[in-house]
Motif scaffolding. Structure first.
Motif, PDB file in Angstrom:
ATOM      1  N   MET A 132      11.091  64.397  62.632  1.00 38.65           N
ATOM      2  CA  MET A 132      10.015  65.195  62.085  1.00 38.65           C
ATOM      3  C   MET A 132      10.551  66.218  61.087  1.00 38.65           C
ATOM      4  O   MET A 132       9.988  66.409  60.031  1.00 38.65           O
ATOM      5  CB  MET A 132       9.288  65.884  63.244  1.00 38.65           C
ATOM      6  N   LYS A 133      11.656  66.882  61.424  1.00 39.72           N
ATOM      7  CA  LYS A 133      12.229  67.883  60.542  1.00 39.72           C
ATOM      8  C   LYS A 133      12.666  67.258  59.218  1.00 39.72           C
ATOM      9  O   LYS A 133      12.529  67.876  58.179  1.00 39.72           O
ATOM     10  CB  LYS A 133      13.405  68.571  61.210  1.00 39.72           C
ATOM     11  N   THR A 134      13.186  66.043  59.295  1.00 47.44           N
ATOM     12  CA  THR A 134      13.639  65.360  58.090  1.00 47.44           C
ATOM     13  C   THR A 134      12.466  65.090  57.158  1.00 47.44           C
ATOM     14  O   THR A 134      12.571  65.294  55.952  1.00 47.44           O
ATOM     15  CB  THR A 134      14.347  64.044  58.443  1.00 47.44           C
ATOM     16  N   LYS A 135      11.340  64.683  57.710  1.00 49.26           N
ATOM     17  CA  LYS A 135      10.155  64.430  56.895  1.00 49.26           C
ATOM     18  C   LYS A 135       9.677  65.712  56.224  1.00 49.26           C
ATOM     19  O   LYS A 135       9.323  65.707  55.046  1.00 49.26           O
ATOM     20  CB  LYS A 135       9.033  63.833  57.738  1.00 49.26           C
ATOM     21  N   GLN A 136       9.684  66.814  56.958  1.00 45.48           N
ATOM     22  CA  GLN A 136       9.266  68.098  56.397  1.00 45.48           C
ATOM     23  C   GLN A 136      10.219  68.522  55.285  1.00 45.48           C
ATOM     24  O   GLN A 136       9.787  69.005  54.241  1.00 45.48           O
ATOM     25  CB  GLN A 136       9.221  69.175  57.471  1.00 45.48           C
ATOM     26  N   PHE A 137      11.513  68.355  55.516  1.00 42.93           N
ATOM     27  CA  PHE A 137      12.512  68.733  54.523  1.00 42.93           C
ATOM     28  C   PHE A 137      12.344  67.897  53.250  1.00 42.93           C
ATOM     29  O   PHE A 137      12.342  68.438  52.145  1.00 42.93           O
ATOM     30  CB  PHE A 137      13.921  68.559  55.096  1.00 42.93           C
ATOM     31  N   LEU A 138      12.185  66.604  53.405  1.00 36.29           N
ATOM     32  CA  LEU A 138      12.003  65.733  52.243  1.00 36.29           C
ATOM     33  C   LEU A 138      10.713  66.062  51.498  1.00 36.29           C
ATOM     34  O   LEU A 138      10.677  66.042  50.266  1.00 36.29           O
ATOM     35  CB  LEU A 138      12.021  64.267  52.662  1.00 36.29           C
ATOM     36  N   ALA A 139       9.668  66.399  52.240  1.00 42.02           N
ATOM     37  CA  ALA A 139       8.409  66.776  51.605  1.00 42.02           C
ATOM     38  C   ALA A 139       8.575  68.070  50.815  1.00 42.02           C
ATOM     39  O   ALA A 139       8.058  68.193  49.701  1.00 42.02           O
ATOM     40  CB  ALA A 139       7.319  66.934  52.654  1.00 42.02           C
ATOM     41  N   MET A 140       9.324  69.030  51.369  1.00 39.99           N
ATOM     42  CA  MET A 140       9.563  70.290  50.654  1.00 39.99           C
ATOM     43  C   MET A 140      10.365  70.052  49.381  1.00 39.99           C
ATOM     44  O   MET A 140      10.063  70.617  48.333  1.00 39.99           O
ATOM     45  CB  MET A 140      10.306  71.288  51.550  1.00 39.99           C
ATOM     46  N   ILE A 141      11.384  69.219  49.470  1.00 42.00           N
ATOM     47  CA  ILE A 141      12.209  68.907  48.296  1.00 42.00           C
ATOM     48  C   ILE A 141      11.366  68.202  47.240  1.00 42.00           C
ATOM     49  O   ILE A 141      11.438  68.523  46.058  1.00 42.00           O
ATOM     50  CB  ILE A 141      13.428  68.043  48.686  1.00 42.00           C
ATOM     51  N   ALA A 142      10.555  67.244  47.662  1.00 38.13           N
ATOM     52  CA  ALA A 142       9.700  66.526  46.715  1.00 38.13           C
ATOM     53  C   ALA A 142       8.708  67.474  46.054  1.00 38.13           C
ATOM     54  O   ALA A 142       8.493  67.412  44.830  1.00 38.13           O
ATOM     55  CB  ALA A 142       8.957  65.396  47.425  1.00 38.13           C
ATOM     56  N   LEU A 143       8.128  68.367  46.826  1.00 33.79           N
ATOM     57  CA  LEU A 143       7.187  69.338  46.280  1.00 33.79           C
ATOM     58  C   LEU A 143       7.882  70.271  45.295  1.00 33.79           C
ATOM     59  O   LEU A 143       7.370  70.537  44.203  1.00 33.79           O
ATOM     60  CB  LEU A 143       6.538  70.148  47.404  1.00 33.79           C
ATOM     61  N   ALA A 144       9.057  70.754  45.654  1.00 32.00           N
ATOM     62  CA  ALA A 144       9.809  71.632  44.758  1.00 32.00           C
ATOM     63  C   ALA A 144      10.138  70.902  43.458  1.00 32.00           C
ATOM     64  O   ALA A 144       9.989  71.459  42.363  1.00 32.00           O
ATOM     65  CB  ALA A 144      11.083  72.117  45.431  1.00 32.00           C
ATOM     66  N   PHE A 145      10.567  69.659  43.579  1.00 29.93           N
ATOM     67  CA  PHE A 145      10.903  68.878  42.394  1.00 29.93           C
ATOM     68  C   PHE A 145       9.669  68.673  41.507  1.00 29.93           C
ATOM     69  O   PHE A 145       9.737  68.831  40.296  1.00 29.93           O
ATOM     70  CB  PHE A 145      11.492  67.527  42.807  1.00 29.93           C
TER      71      PHE A 145
END
Length: 70
Positions: free
Chosen positions: A1-14
């Motif tokens: 779950m944490k990995t999905k949140q982290f990837l979503a944050m990175i994608a949003l930032a990008f």
């Protein structure tokens, strides 16, 4: 779950940085800040160890290393 949140944050930032046309330096700093925020969302006992593992180089240090300069 944490990995999905982290990837979503990175994608949003990008996405945000791409849309706004930020410089490479701004992108670099934004990703670093996103990683710090991810560490701060960890359980209390893991926050410090997570923050210690992060890249703390300035953009200028990163660029020198990336381009092979010393």
């Amino acid at each position: 779950m944490k990995t999905k949140q982290f990837l979503a944050m990175i994608a949003l930032a990008f996405l945000i940085l791409t849309i706004t046309g930020c410089t490479t330096k701004s992108w670099y700093e934004g990703v670093k800040e996103g990683a710090k925020n991810n560490c701060r969302s960890q359980p209390p006992g893991e926050v410090e160890s997570c923050l210690e593992k992060l890249n703390n180089k300035t953009y200028e240090e990163y660029e020198k290393e990336r381009s092979g300069q010393k």
